[in-house]
Design a protein around this motif. Structure first.
Motif, mmCIF file in Angstrom:
data_model
loop_
_atom_site.group_PDB
_atom_site.id
_atom_site.type_symbol
_atom_site.label_atom_id
_atom_site.label_comp_id
_atom_site.label_asym_id
_atom_site.label_seq_id
_atom_site.Cartn_x
_atom_site.Cartn_y
_atom_site.Cartn_z
ATOM 1 N N UNK A 1 0.832 -1.202 0.000
ATOM 2 C CA UNK A 1 0.000 0.000 0.000
ATOM 3 C C UNK A 1 0.869 1.256 0.000
ATOM 4 N N UNK A 2 0.372 2.279 -0.702
ATOM 5 C CA UNK A 2 1.031 3.573 -0.791
ATOM 6 C C UNK A 2 -0.037 4.650 -0.819
ATOM 7 N N UNK A 3 0.372 5.876 -0.523
ATOM 8 C CA UNK A 3 -0.480 7.040 -0.715
ATOM 9 C C UNK A 3 0.248 7.932 -1.712
ATOM 10 N N UNK A 4 -0.458 8.377 -2.751
ATOM 11 C CA UNK A 4 0.164 9.209 -3.779
ATOM 12 C C UNK A 4 -0.789 10.347 -4.137
ATOM 13 N N UNK A 5 -0.225 11.514 -4.355
ATOM 14 C CA UNK A 5 -1.055 12.637 -4.756
ATOM 15 C C UNK A 5 -0.306 13.942 -4.748
ATOM 16 N N UNK A 6 -1.100 15.007 -4.859
ATOM 17 C CA UNK A 6 -0.492 16.341 -4.913
ATOM 18 C C UNK A 6 -1.135 17.267 -3.899
ATOM 19 N N UNK A 7 -0.354 17.667 -2.896
ATOM 20 C CA UNK A 7 -0.858 18.589 -1.885
ATOM 21 C C UNK A 7 -0.744 20.051 -2.294
ATOM 22 N N UNK A 8 -0.020 20.330 -3.371
ATOM 23 C CA UNK A 8 0.085 21.701 -3.856
ATOM 24 C C UNK A 8 0.172 21.699 -5.367
ATOM 25 N N UNK A 9 -0.268 22.807 -5.950
ATOM 26 C CA UNK A 9 -0.258 22.918 -7.399
ATOM 27 C C UNK A 9 -0.032 24.346 -7.839
ATOM 28 N N UNK A 10 -0.175 24.554 -9.139
ATOM 29 C CA UNK A 10 0.086 25.871 -9.724
ATOM 30 C C UNK A 10 -1.189 26.679 -9.944
ATOM 31 N N UNK A 11 -2.313 26.243 -9.368
ATOM 32 C CA UNK A 11 -3.562 26.973 -9.509
ATOM 33 C C UNK A 11 -4.376 26.582 -10.723
ATOM 34 N N UNK A 12 -3.849 25.681 -11.547
ATOM 35 C CA UNK A 12 -4.581 25.189 -12.717
ATOM 36 C C UNK A 12 -5.366 23.932 -12.347
ATOM 37 N N UNK A 13 -6.261 23.519 -13.231
ATOM 38 C CA UNK A 13 -7.067 22.317 -12.996
ATOM 39 C C UNK A 13 -6.201 21.074 -13.153
ATOM 40 N N UNK A 14 -6.149 20.267 -12.078
ATOM 41 C CA UNK A 14 -5.384 19.020 -12.082
ATOM 42 C C UNK A 14 -6.171 17.940 -11.351
ATOM 43 N N UNK A 15 -5.772 16.713 -11.620
ATOM 44 C CA UNK A 15 -6.195 15.569 -10.824
ATOM 45 C C UNK A 15 -5.059 14.566 -10.871
ATOM 46 N N UNK A 16 -5.238 13.425 -10.242
ATOM 47 C CA UNK A 16 -4.257 12.353 -10.362
ATOM 48 C C UNK A 16 -5.016 11.055 -10.583
ATOM 49 N N UNK A 17 -4.514 10.274 -11.530
ATOM 50 C CA UNK A 17 -5.099 8.985 -11.877
ATOM 51 C C UNK A 17 -3.978 7.975 -12.056
ATOM 52 N N UNK A 18 -4.289 6.712 -11.846
ATOM 53 C CA UNK A 18 -3.349 5.622 -12.085
ATOM 54 C C UNK A 18 -3.826 4.877 -13.329
ATOM 55 N N UNK A 19 -2.942 4.783 -14.342
ATOM 56 C CA UNK A 19 -3.285 4.164 -15.623
ATOM 57 C C UNK A 19 -2.444 2.924 -15.869
ATOM 58 N N UNK A 20 -2.973 2.047 -16.729
ATOM 59 C CA UNK A 20 -2.223 0.882 -17.177
ATOM 60 C C UNK A 20 -1.483 1.223 -18.477
ATOM 61 N N UNK A 21 -0.850 0.224 -19.088
ATOM 62 C CA UNK A 21 -0.079 0.436 -20.320
ATOM 63 C C UNK A 21 -0.936 0.918 -21.486
ATOM 64 N N UNK A 22 -2.256 0.664 -21.436
ATOM 65 C CA UNK A 22 -3.166 1.075 -22.509
ATOM 66 C C UNK A 22 -3.849 2.409 -22.209
ATOM 67 N N UNK A 23 -3.308 3.151 -21.247
ATOM 68 C CA UNK A 23 -3.863 4.444 -20.833
ATOM 69 C C UNK A 23 -5.303 4.326 -20.330
#
Length: 155
Positions: free
Chosen positions: A85-107
């Motif tokens: 188990x891990x925790x991954x993400x972004x606690x800070x950004x540049x003010x633009x719209x972002x998210x985080x997703x985990x993808x496989x080799x086929x996107x």
């Protein structure tokens, strides 16, 4: 005194240039485990089981924040242990719209690992709890998937 042969001199210069180019290329293929695997010849960063991986969300690419070994690295390659188990993400950004997703080799999205797209920089809103599986290949910001894409290797 022997006379210089221009053909021999040109051939020697070509061979010297070829040897120098070969040495230069060979010197650029450093394959240690200290880098990000994004074109600089390095293999990736081993993440400890249970580790929190924090990234800065920037349109130009993810920037590592913590743990310390990824700090300042752009789109660092993360080496995770299968089943851990891990925790991954972004606690800070540049003010633009972002998210985080985990993808496989086929996107394609893995296990519904995704956050909402937001400009909110609150850590709890953009962190994912994941269990590493072999199908994981990338962590991505879907709106900026060309630049904000880091590789995941599961071992």
């Amino acid at each position: 005194m022997a006379r210089d042969n221009p053909i021999t001199r040109r051939t020697a210069m070509k061979l010297t240039g070829a040897a120098a180019a070969t040495a230069l290329v060979a010197g650029c293929s450093d394959d240690d485990d200290n880098g990000n695997g994004n074109g600089n010849g390095n293999g990736g960063f081993n993440m400890e089981a249970g580790e929190t991986i924090e990234l800065n969300g920037l349109i130009g690419g993810w920037e590592g924040i913590s743990p310390d070994e990824i700090a300042g690295e752009e789109n660092p390659t993360l080496i995770l242990e299968d089943g851990e188990d891990y925790e991954i993400g972004w606690p800070e950004g540049d003010g633009n719209d972002h998210n985080i997703e985990i993808w496989d080799e086929n996107d394609e999205l893995v296990e519904d690992y995704q956050t909402d797209t937001t400009t909110d920089t609150e850590p709890d809103d953009q962190m994912l709890d994941i269990t590493a599986t072999e199908e994981m290949a990338y962590y991505v910001c879907e709106p900026h998937d060309n630049a904000m894409r880091g590789e995941i290797q599961v071992e």
